[in-house]
Scaffold this active site. Sequence first.
Site, PDB file in Angstrom:
ATOM      1  N   LYS A  48       7.648   8.090   4.928  1.00  0.00           N
ATOM      2  CA  LYS A  48       6.629   8.181   5.976  1.00  0.00           C
ATOM      3  C   LYS A  48       7.288   8.321   7.355  1.00  0.00           C
ATOM      4  O   LYS A  48       6.865   9.144   8.172  1.00  0.00           O
ATOM      5  CB  LYS A  48       5.725   6.937   5.941  1.00  0.00           C
ATOM      6  CG  LYS A  48       4.750   6.930   4.768  1.00  0.00           C
ATOM      7  CD  LYS A  48       4.043   5.589   4.584  1.00  0.00           C
ATOM      8  CE  LYS A  48       3.228   5.603   3.296  1.00  0.00           C
ATOM      9  NZ  LYS A  48       2.614   4.300   2.964  1.00  0.00           N
ATOM     10  N   GLN A  60       2.088  -1.685   4.664  1.00  0.00           N
ATOM     11  CA  GLN A  60       2.448  -1.204   3.332  1.00  0.00           C
ATOM     12  C   GLN A  60       2.068  -2.248   2.287  1.00  0.00           C
ATOM     13  O   GLN A  60       2.411  -3.421   2.404  1.00  0.00           O
ATOM     14  CB  GLN A  60       3.960  -0.890   3.279  1.00  0.00           C
ATOM     15  CG  GLN A  60       4.436  -0.272   1.975  1.00  0.00           C
ATOM     16  CD  GLN A  60       3.861   1.119   1.709  1.00  0.00           C
ATOM     17  OE1 GLN A  60       3.548   1.866   2.637  1.00  0.00           O
ATOM     18  NE2 GLN A  60       3.704   1.466   0.440  1.00  0.00           N
ATOM     19  N   ASP A  70      -4.985   4.238   7.343  1.00  0.00           N
ATOM     20  CA  ASP A  70      -5.016   4.143   5.874  1.00  0.00           C
ATOM     21  C   ASP A  70      -6.453   4.144   5.351  1.00  0.00           C
ATOM     22  O   ASP A  70      -6.672   4.320   4.146  1.00  0.00           O
ATOM     23  CB  ASP A  70      -4.332   2.842   5.426  1.00  0.00           C
ATOM     24  CG  ASP A  70      -3.016   3.084   4.712  1.00  0.00           C
ATOM     25  OD1 ASP A  70      -2.824   4.202   4.193  1.00  0.00           O
ATOM     26  OD2 ASP A  70      -2.189   2.159   4.667  1.00  0.00           O
TER      27      ASP A  70
HETATM   28  N1  GUN Z   1       0.893   1.200  -1.306  1.00  0.00           N
HETATM   29  C1  GUN Z   1       0.701   2.168  -2.216  1.00  0.00           C
HETATM   30  N2  GUN Z   1       0.011   3.190  -1.674  1.00  0.00           N
HETATM   31  C2  GUN Z   1      -0.225   2.855  -0.396  1.00  0.00           C
HETATM   32  C3  GUN Z   1      -0.894   3.513   0.676  1.00  0.00           C
HETATM   33  O1  GUN Z   1      -1.422   4.620   0.575  1.00  0.00           O
HETATM   34  N3  GUN Z   1      -0.917   2.840   1.846  1.00  0.00           N
HETATM   35  C4  GUN Z   1      -0.362   1.608   1.992  1.00  0.00           C
HETATM   36  N4  GUN Z   1      -0.458   1.018   3.167  1.00  0.00           N
HETATM   37  N5  GUN Z   1       0.260   0.977   1.023  1.00  0.00           N
HETATM   38  C5  GUN Z   1       0.321   1.595  -0.171  1.00  0.00           C
END
Ligand code: GUN
Length: 281
Positions: A52, A96, A119
């Site tokens: 990311k 996350q 998100d």
């Molecule tokens: N963990 C697995 N997929 C995601 C996601 O799309 N966003 C976040 N914040 N954590 C995750």
Amino acid sequence: MQLIDGKSLANKVQASVATQVEELKREKNIVPGLAVILIGDDPASHAYVKMKAKACEKVGFYSITHNMPDTISQDEIIATIEMMNNNPRIDGILVQLPLPKHVDTDKILEVIDPKKDVDGFHAYNMGRLVTNLDSFVACTPLGVMKMFEEYNIDLEGKDVCVVGASNIVGKPMASLLLNANATVTITHIFTKDLKAHTSQADIIVVGVGVPGLIKEDMVKEGAIVIDIGINRMEDGSLVGDVDFKNVSSKCSYITPVPGGVGPMTIAMLLSNTVKAAKGRI
Ligand code: GUN
């Protein structure tokens, strides 16, 4: 059978975001900013966050990652999020997941300013999605919708079976499909007869993290199959939730793993962050 190429579509989305960032910088003196909170040392989470951050750099975002040990208290995480809520350089906040067991994930997600919730996990945005109002939408399901659009796959009146009912994938996916006038069935761990549902579906969208769950006899001839699963096998290889080798020949369209939905998740995170930055204006 046609493969849906998530990698090339993700590159296209990324290029469009980069252009929008250029414009925002030139015309409004705005640099979109994304803050990521990463707790603990789960290798998969670290790998995702690294990807990311790299993507943010590529499109010209300001990005920061807050690394915290998994002994951190819930109050400290909340204080960090509140600081980010009040930081005008930060447009998007991403915590996350998964979080350590002593932390209440729902409580943490509720602290994020809904306008910075790139998100789309906050109840405010989830509620707006269900009511078909403009909102931040979870990146993975949003990426799947982008794929349908790119490949001119019409959803109206289609029978779609969503396998998995998580807050992150299954529920927002089902809402998006319903908003697009599909007839949606949501199946999950307690579904009595999964095959009875998948084998009737024009489109199957699966994201549960069970390697090879969707087998040849569970898929109708000509169906469209979207595989959101990313499972790391003991030999290091990545496989999805679909038995690709045996299912793909029956499909009109199918997404591969890797190179399918996976790259779209990050692309849509970039897209959501640029949308949040435009909200400053
Ligand atoms: N963990 C697995 N997929 C995601 C996601 O799309 N966003 C976040 N914040 N954590 C995750």
